[in-house]
Scaffold this motif. Sequence first.
Motif, PDB file in Angstrom:
ATOM      1  N   GLY A 131       0.793  -1.223   0.000  1.00  0.00           N
ATOM      2  CA  GLY A 131       0.000   0.000   0.000  1.00  0.00           C
ATOM      3  C   GLY A 131       0.824   1.271   0.000  1.00  0.00           C
ATOM      4  O   GLY A 131       0.284   2.370   0.163  1.00  0.00           O
ATOM      5  N   LYS A 132       2.149   1.152  -0.193  1.00  0.00           N
ATOM      6  CA  LYS A 132       3.043   2.320  -0.203  1.00  0.00           C
ATOM      7  C   LYS A 132       3.245   2.760  -1.657  1.00  0.00           C
ATOM      8  O   LYS A 132       4.327   2.596  -2.250  1.00  0.00           O
ATOM      9  N   LEU A 133       2.195   3.332  -2.210  1.00  0.00           N
ATOM     10  CA  LEU A 133       2.199   3.638  -3.645  1.00  0.00           C
ATOM     11  C   LEU A 133       3.183   4.746  -3.998  1.00  0.00           C
ATOM     12  O   LEU A 133       3.792   4.712  -5.080  1.00  0.00           O
ATOM     13  N   ASP A 134       3.363   5.728  -3.112  1.00  0.00           N
ATOM     14  CA  ASP A 134       4.314   6.805  -3.399  1.00  0.00           C
ATOM     15  C   ASP A 134       5.738   6.271  -3.487  1.00  0.00           C
ATOM     16  O   ASP A 134       6.532   6.709  -4.329  1.00  0.00           O
ATOM     17  N   LEU A 135       6.072   5.296  -2.620  1.00  0.00           N
ATOM     18  CA  LEU A 135       7.406   4.693  -2.669  1.00  0.00           C
ATOM     19  C   LEU A 135       7.570   3.859  -3.934  1.00  0.00           C
ATOM     20  O   LEU A 135       8.667   3.796  -4.505  1.00  0.00           O
ATOM     21  N   ALA A 136       6.494   3.223  -4.374  1.00  0.00           N
ATOM     22  CA  ALA A 136       6.540   2.480  -5.646  1.00  0.00           C
ATOM     23  C   ALA A 136       6.832   3.434  -6.808  1.00  0.00           C
ATOM     24  O   ALA A 136       7.638   3.128  -7.692  1.00  0.00           O
ATOM     25  N   LEU A 137       6.191   4.599  -6.777  1.00  0.00           N
ATOM     26  CA  LEU A 137       6.437   5.603  -7.823  1.00  0.00           C
ATOM     27  C   LEU A 137       7.859   6.150  -7.741  1.00  0.00           C
ATOM     28  O   LEU A 137       8.480   6.445  -8.773  1.00  0.00           O
ATOM     29  N   ASP A 138       8.383   6.262  -6.519  1.00  0.00           N
ATOM     30  CA  ASP A 138       9.783   6.700  -6.350  1.00  0.00           C
ATOM     31  C   ASP A 138      10.730   5.693  -7.003  1.00  0.00           C
ATOM     32  O   ASP A 138      11.715   6.079  -7.646  1.00  0.00           O
ATOM     33  N   MET A 139      10.441   4.411  -6.819  1.00  0.00           N
ATOM     34  CA  MET A 139      11.267   3.363  -7.431  1.00  0.00           C
ATOM     35  C   MET A 139      11.216   3.461  -8.953  1.00  0.00           C
ATOM     36  O   MET A 139      12.226   3.293  -9.645  1.00  0.00           O
ATOM     37  N   PHE A 140      10.027   3.738  -9.478  1.00  0.00           N
ATOM     38  CA  PHE A 140       9.865   3.882 -10.925  1.00  0.00           C
ATOM     39  C   PHE A 140      10.716   5.044 -11.437  1.00  0.00           C
ATOM     40  O   PHE A 140      11.405   4.922 -12.456  1.00  0.00           O
ATOM     41  N   SER A 141      10.686   6.163 -10.718  1.00  0.00           N
ATOM     42  CA  SER A 141      11.479   7.328 -11.117  1.00  0.00           C
ATOM     43  C   SER A 141      12.972   7.036 -11.019  1.00  0.00           C
ATOM     44  O   SER A 141      13.757   7.427 -11.891  1.00  0.00           O
ATOM     45  N   GLU A 142      13.367   6.316  -9.966  1.00  0.00           N
ATOM     46  CA  GLU A 142      14.782   6.002  -9.750  1.00  0.00           C
ATOM     47  C   GLU A 142      15.329   5.120 -10.863  1.00  0.00           C
ATOM     48  O   GLU A 142      16.443   5.332 -11.347  1.00  0.00           O
ATOM     49  N   MET A 143      14.532   4.134 -11.287  1.00  0.00           N
ATOM     50  CA  MET A 143      15.033   3.245 -12.334  1.00  0.00           C
ATOM     51  C   MET A 143      15.212   4.010 -13.651  1.00  0.00           C
ATOM     52  O   MET A 143      16.166   3.754 -14.396  1.00  0.00           O
ATOM     53  N   LYS A 144      14.329   4.960 -13.908  1.00  0.00           N
ATOM     54  CA  LYS A 144      14.472   5.745 -15.134  1.00  0.00           C
ATOM     55  C   LYS A 144      15.683   6.671 -15.049  1.00  0.00           C
ATOM     56  O   LYS A 144      16.391   6.879 -16.032  1.00  0.00           O
ATOM     57  N   THR A 145      15.937   7.189 -13.836  1.00  0.00           N
ATOM     58  CA  THR A 145      17.120   8.027 -13.617  1.00  0.00           C
ATOM     59  C   THR A 145      18.392   7.226 -13.865  1.00  0.00           C
ATOM     60  O   THR A 145      19.383   7.738 -14.381  1.00  0.00           O
ATOM     61  N   ASP A 146      18.353   5.925 -13.490  1.00  0.00           N
ATOM     62  CA  ASP A 146      19.512   5.050 -13.680  1.00  0.00           C
ATOM     63  C   ASP A 146      19.578   4.468 -15.087  1.00  0.00           C
ATOM     64  O   ASP A 146      20.333   3.517 -15.339  1.00  0.00           O
ATOM     65  N   ALA A 147      18.762   5.012 -15.985  1.00  0.00           N
ATOM     66  CA  ALA A 147      18.755   4.611 -17.402  1.00  0.00           C
ATOM     67  C   ALA A 147      18.333   3.153 -17.593  1.00  0.00           C
ATOM     68  O   ALA A 147      18.769   2.465 -18.514  1.00  0.00           O
ATOM     69  N   ILE A 148      17.472   2.659 -16.691  1.00  0.00           N
ATOM     70  CA  ILE A 148      16.910   1.320 -16.837  1.00  0.00           C
ATOM     71  C   ILE A 148      15.495   1.475 -17.386  1.00  0.00           C
ATOM     72  O   ILE A 148      14.632   2.082 -16.751  1.00  0.00           O
TER      73      ILE A 148
END
Length: 532
Positions: A266-283
């Motif tokens: 239920g930690k949807l904001d943290l899930a979105l943070d992970m999504f942003s982080e992976m894109k930042t890391d060019a994944i």
Amino acid sequence: MPTSIGAPPDEDIFVTIVRGLGRARMNRKAIKVLDLVSHFKKDPSLKICNSILDVLVKENIDLARDFYRKKMMGCGVHGDYYTFGILMKGLCLTNRIGDGFKLLTLMKSRGIRPNTVIYNTLIHTLCKNGNVGKGKSLMSEMVEPNQVTYNILISAYCQEGNLIQALLLLEKCFDKEFLPDVVTVTKVLEILCNKGRVTEAVEVFERVSEKGGAVDSVTYTTLIKGFCSIGKPKVGQKFLKEMERKGCLPDVNTYNVLIFGFCESGKLDLALDMFSEMKTDAISPNFVTYDVLIRGLCSGGRLEDGFKFLDEMEASKGRGGQVSPYNSIIYGLYKENQSEEALKYLTKMGSLFPKAVDRSLRILSFCDEGVLGEAKRVYDQMIEEGGLPSALVYVSLINSSCQLGNIREAFEMMNEMIGHGYFPLATTFNALISEFCKEDKLSNALKLMEEMVGRGSLPDIETYNCLIDTLCRRGDLQGAAGLLQKMIENGIVPDYFTWNSLLICLTQRNDMAKKQKVVIMHEGAVDQLRQV
């Protein structure tokens, strides 16, 4: 040829010819190299014969065995460890385990002790064919089992789910100062995590790391997945940071596991943070990334964000022609009590998934007409074709089954719905609870309400009224009053039907004192709800 300058070719030249024929897939012609050796009045050496045997094994094990018996032994070349290793490899590649054991016996009868490679080849084949216990017994014959032996058996025990034997062998492996390879370590971690024993998985991971054993991104991802499965994605996130510090780069699967873990918690904001982080890391996100995220957002009541990521997925061509994310949107609409909008959305999906939408609409139509048998037939056909029914399909089948009194089918369908990750709303639960009450199966109805609450779906006025009425019809006023109290505590206002059931129950018992008590409860409930 070398004879033109007076130098006969040595065995290495003949071996090179044999290997060349093998690479050219002219395996059978390798046998004629023996004739070439004889042409130079030389006896075929063991090295030449072994090279021919190795090529023939890749063509046909029976051809290789025939060559060994007739040609090699006919020339007085009886073979060595390498010869028997080649034959064992050929027998095991064709799963001729019985002949493999005969070969072991032959070697021993000739005073040749099978080496570790030969034993490992046979043990691996035994394990591959599900005879892990026999493989373990064969290990006891070995003079010196090596790291490969332990890797084979530990992996095999993990494969069949025998955690105790896998851990016992792992401990012996450590005692002998062997280090399991990365594949074996990952399998041990996976089976421990699948059984919820994540702390033990960490201990194994740390022991391997401290001893200098190899771990990779798959190993870390397995451990992270374990923490996510027990509702601790934040701990999993710490291992993500650790793997980055140690130069082991996470991949898209690592991030997908964490996104899923945060969504499930239920930690949807943290899930979105992970999504942003992976894109930042060019994944680059893949289909699974979007599928997991859209499902999590729609399940968590963030339908607008779900639509946003669906649009992004389509724009990035990550859809892959799969219906799952679209079903998540339908589920989100259903959870928001927007069934009509969900139906409109399902219809719009027809251009993308014509077969799935056609099947779904036919099921809904049959359910509306009360033709449950036909609806179920189309549903079964859809499942057989690998289709994924939406929440609307399940709800329609459950409601239709309940209306026709098929409570068992309705209950089974609800379990399938939950198994696909769609948790029913109170209205869907109420249909089943109502049927249980009609059949006077009160204990089943109460258990279903408990499950409903346990999964975060709050009972509504219809739920309580149905249960209170059944208790009253049974004459259990105390039980009905208890449910009334829970109802009020949850901020649900009793209505005419609630009080009517209680008063009818009292009238039938002709108990004036308790009637007055119900009136007082009514007045108290009103006061309590005003305070809320």
